[in-house]
Structures are given as C-alpha cells and as structure tokens.
Design an enzyme around this catalytic site. Structure first.
Site, PDB file in Angstrom:
ATOM      1  N   HIS A 107      -5.494  -4.298  -2.088  1.00  0.00           N
ATOM      2  CA  HIS A 107      -5.252  -3.200  -3.032  1.00  0.00           C
ATOM      3  C   HIS A 107      -5.183  -3.717  -4.480  1.00  0.00           C
ATOM      4  O   HIS A 107      -4.493  -3.128  -5.314  1.00  0.00           O
ATOM      5  CB  HIS A 107      -3.967  -2.453  -2.678  1.00  0.00           C
ATOM      6  CG  HIS A 107      -4.105  -1.595  -1.465  1.00  0.00           C
ATOM      7  ND1 HIS A 107      -4.741  -0.367  -1.480  1.00  0.00           N
ATOM      8  CD2 HIS A 107      -3.725  -1.796  -0.180  1.00  0.00           C
ATOM      9  CE1 HIS A 107      -4.726   0.153  -0.265  1.00  0.00           C
ATOM     10  NE2 HIS A 107      -4.118  -0.692   0.540  1.00  0.00           N
ATOM     11  N   SER A 161       0.793  -1.231   0.000  1.00  0.00           N
ATOM     12  CA  SER A 161       0.000   0.000   0.000  1.00  0.00           C
ATOM     13  C   SER A 161       0.823   1.277   0.000  1.00  0.00           C
ATOM     14  O   SER A 161       0.327   2.317  -0.416  1.00  0.00           O
ATOM     15  CB  SER A 161      -0.948  -0.008   1.193  1.00  0.00           C
ATOM     16  OG  SER A 161      -0.210  -0.037   2.394  1.00  0.00           O
ATOM     17  N   LYS A 179     -12.579  -1.646  -0.139  1.00  0.00           N
ATOM     18  CA  LYS A 179     -11.794  -0.775  -1.011  1.00  0.00           C
ATOM     19  C   LYS A 179     -12.436  -0.762  -2.405  1.00  0.00           C
ATOM     20  O   LYS A 179     -13.559  -0.292  -2.539  1.00  0.00           O
ATOM     21  CB  LYS A 179     -10.324  -1.207  -0.997  1.00  0.00           C
ATOM     22  CG  LYS A 179      -9.691  -0.860   0.368  1.00  0.00           C
ATOM     23  CD  LYS A 179      -8.268  -1.299   0.520  1.00  0.00           C
ATOM     24  CE  LYS A 179      -7.751  -0.834   1.874  1.00  0.00           C
ATOM     25  NZ  LYS A 179      -6.917  -1.823   2.561  1.00  0.00           N
TER      26      LYS A 179
END
Ligand SMILES: *Cc1c(COP(=O)(O)O)cnc(C)c1O
Length: 410
Positions: A219, A191, A250
């Site tokens: 991610h 990240s 996310k």
C-alpha cells in the site's frame, strides 16, 4: 459413500455458519474496466453506474492508456505466456529489465519477481531464517506475512501494533534468547487504518540490536514519499531497508504480480530456495512490459502521486468538515469510523443507492466497536467526483444519524 456425503454436508454447515454470523463475503460483478466510474451488474441483470471509492487503484494506472498500450506491445513482441517456471525456460529479457528497474526505483541491489505479493511473503522467511533465528512481527501484519512466518522455523515474537517500546521488548527478548539473526518485519502501510509504519525509529532500534528490517510495501510503492518510492522515502530511510516486498497489483498497475527487493545475496538465495518462485509459473510478459511502462511514468513525473496527495488532503478535510469521524493521517486509505457494524453496512448500502461504491469493514476484519467504511482515494478521481462523494456521504450520514455536530466545521 456416507462419509463422503458427510463431508459435503459439513461444508454446507460451515457456509451456513458464516452466513448466520453475518460474515459471508459476496462479490459484486463489474462490467467495465477498473476506474473512477464503473458499472456494476446485480444478479438480476440490472446495472448501476457508480463512483468507485474502494479500489487499490491509487494512481489510476489499472486502465491508463500508456499502461494498456505497453501490455499490448509486450503481448505482440513476447507472446502470451512462457509455459514455464523461471529457472527452466521462463525468463525473458523483459523480466530481467523489470527486476533491474524495480531495484533502481526502490533503492535496492536486486529484485525477484513472484506471481503475487502473497507468494513473495509466503516464500520469503523459510529460505532465509532457521531455527536459531528470530523473526519479530507487528501484530497487524498482512495475512501473507503471517503465513510466510508460519512456514519458517525461526522463533517468533509479536509486538503491539506500531508500538516501538513493545518492539524493543521483543528485540531484547530475542537477544536474551540467543537468536543468531533477527529480522523485524512490518507492513509499510497498514491497510485498515492507513497507518504509516515508523521506519525511522524502527531502523534505529534494529541497528541498536543488530537486527535486519524488512517491509511490505503493497500500500505504498508508487505513491508514498515525495517521489513515490515508498514508506522508506517518506520516513527518510530510503536505501536503508534490508528487505522490501511489494505488489504489481495495486498502485503499480493493478494487474497482478509481486516482488522481493533486497541485497544481492538475499535475492540470489531466494532464486535458489524460495518455493513459490521455484514451483510456480513466470509472470506473464504483458504484465511485465506494462509494469516497466508504469516505472517509466513514475520516474518521469510525480504528477500522479501529487494529484493523489491533493485529492486525499481535500477529501480528508471535507469529510471531516461534514461531521464524520475519520482516523487521522495522510494516506489515501481514509477510514470513516461508524463504530457499529450494522450501521456501517447500512451506510454502505445507502451510499450504493446514491451511486457511491464503498465497502464496510467490521469484526473480525477490524476490532469490535471499530466498524468503518474504508474509502480509498485515487489520482483518477476528479474534484467533482470527490464533491459528489462527500455530498452523498453527508446525505446518507444525516439520514442514519451518524454525523457529529450537524454542520459543525470545527
Ligand atoms: C494486497 C497485499 C498483499 C497481497 O498482494 P498480491 O500481489 O495481491 O498477492 C500482501 N501484503 C499486503 C500488505 C497487501 O496489502
């Protein structure tokens, strides 16, 4: 009584220590839904409309009309909550549908939902590995992986970030220490740098040493790889990863919830033994219904991940041409290197005045001397937004003397 008072004074001192070290994390209040443009509210009540470049809202689904509509629909048909863990009376048809849909999307056999990816990682290792086993971990793995590994009795090995030779050293060490089973675990995408793990090399190494390979795709799921399946797709090892953990918080909608996706036996054992699953409430129906709609969108079209890739390539090129030093890569996490912690904070503050919301990261979140602004690009950004961002970065960077060769377009 005085011991009790001492406790609270002790906490006050700890807090002062955090402030004195410049590490105190404030929270900015937002008065709108998540999106490209949001309104922040200062403590004195003044509001500011800003362009948001710091959300994990990669595909812009946090406020997407189809996703919001699906959440409303599930709320109407399946109620607000289950008031139960899964194994007592907390499993609806929707939960089973989402688990099957995630398995198909990720190329695995089965999936188990958790309240958060933090719980998926926290409850992953202890049920699967015992003290005869080995777990090998990248030194920059996410906090939830580190905590999950701490809770299991397997012998631990750590390799230098993304360093395949050092990973092989750990594999050899685990083998010579007599490990029964060995699990290598890594973030698919890291990240702070947007680094994409070298899963093709890792799979080959794991196969050589008979090790299992697990990845955290928080991610990546939804947008990395040609059809957004994740890092395994990007690295050409789709269908060849033993364990995948990820988040619904996310790119896949942005509300909350997490999952572990793997072979049937792994998921079945987790349902029996994984403590955050057994002893924590089921994911709310509105989130589950909305997550199914997210997968409908992503399986139906790659338009969002394609737009994100275009936006990312454009922004990376433009910010570099403006004279900023960025970490190379392709991921929508764009680390704009400022190096000095104070300069990073000044840049973020000036950008906010110019209507751009970004956050500076510095030690201990990143190594000393590597302070940065982490920009996160989204499919919900329009080209005009990105142009506005680059213009503001250029103005603030010039004011603070942070640009390389002025106007250099090398
Ligand atoms: C965000 C993140 C998590 C935690 O996800 P939640 O669903 O918010 O708990 C775990 N691992 C990684 C790599 C993350 O980036």
């Amino acid at each position: 009584m005085s011991k009790q008072q001492d406790f609270y004074s002790h906490l006050a001192q700890e807090l002062q220590g955090i402030r004195d070290a410049g590490l105190y994390k404030g929270e900015r209040i937002i008065a709108t839904p998540q999106g490209a443009h949001i309104r922040t509210v200062a403590p004195d009540g003044t509001t500011r409309d800003v362009l948001n470049l710091c959300a994990n809202n990669y595909l812009g689904l946090s406020s997407h009309p189809d996703v919001v509509a699906a959440a409303h629909e599930a709320l109407r048909t399946h109620g607000y909550g289950l008031s139960s863990v899964r194994f007592i009376c907390g499993t609806q048809d929707l939960h089973k549908t989402l688990e099957a849909r995630l398995s198909r999307f990720l190329g695995t056999e089965d999936t188990i939902l958790y309240a958060a990816a933090f719980d998926a990682n926290g409850g992953l290792f202890e049920p699967l590995l015992g003290e005869q086993d080995a777990v090998i971990s990248d030194e920059l793995n996410h906090a939830s992986i580190i905590d999950g590994i701490r809770l299991c009795k397997a012998k631990r090995y750590r390799y230098k970030h993304n360093d395949m030779a050092d990973l092989e050293r750990c594999l050899q060490q685990a083998a010579s220490d007599g490990a029964r089973f060995t699990l290598v675990f890594t973030d698919g995408v890291f990240s702070m740098d947007g680094t994409i793990a070298r899963l093709d090399t890792m799979r080959a190494l794991c196969d050589t040493y008979g090790a299992l390979l697990g990845i955290d795709e928080c991610h990546a799921s939804g947008f990395v790889g040609a059809t957004g399946r994740g890092t395994h797709e990007y690295r050409g090892v789709f269908g060849k990863i033993d364990i995948i953990t990820g988040t619904l918080g996310k790119a896949l909608g942005g509300a909350s919830g997490g999952f572990t996706s793997a072979r049937r036996e792994v998921v079945e054992l987790l349902r029996q033994r994984s403590r955050p699953y057994l002893f924590s409430n089921t994911v709310a129906p509105s989130i589950v219904g909305a997550s199914i709609a997210v997968l409908d969108l992503l399986e139906g079209s790659t338009a969002l991940r394609d737009k994100l890739a275009d936006n990312t390539a454009w922004f990376r090129g433009a910010i570099r041409a403006a004279g900023f030093d960025i970490k190379d890569g392709e991921h929508p996490i764009v680390p704009i290197m400022v190096h000095d912690a104070v300069a990073a904070q000044k840049l973020a503050a000036r950008l906010l005045e110019l209507g751009i919301y970004v956050v500076g990261f510095f030690f201990p979140v990143v190594p000393k001397g590597q302070a940065r602004i982490r920009v996160q690009i989204s499919a919900v950004h329009e080209r005009a937004d990105l142009e506005q961002a680059v213009a503001a970065f250029t103005q603030a960077g010039r004011e603070l003397g942070l640009l390389k060769a002025e106007g250099g377009r090398a």
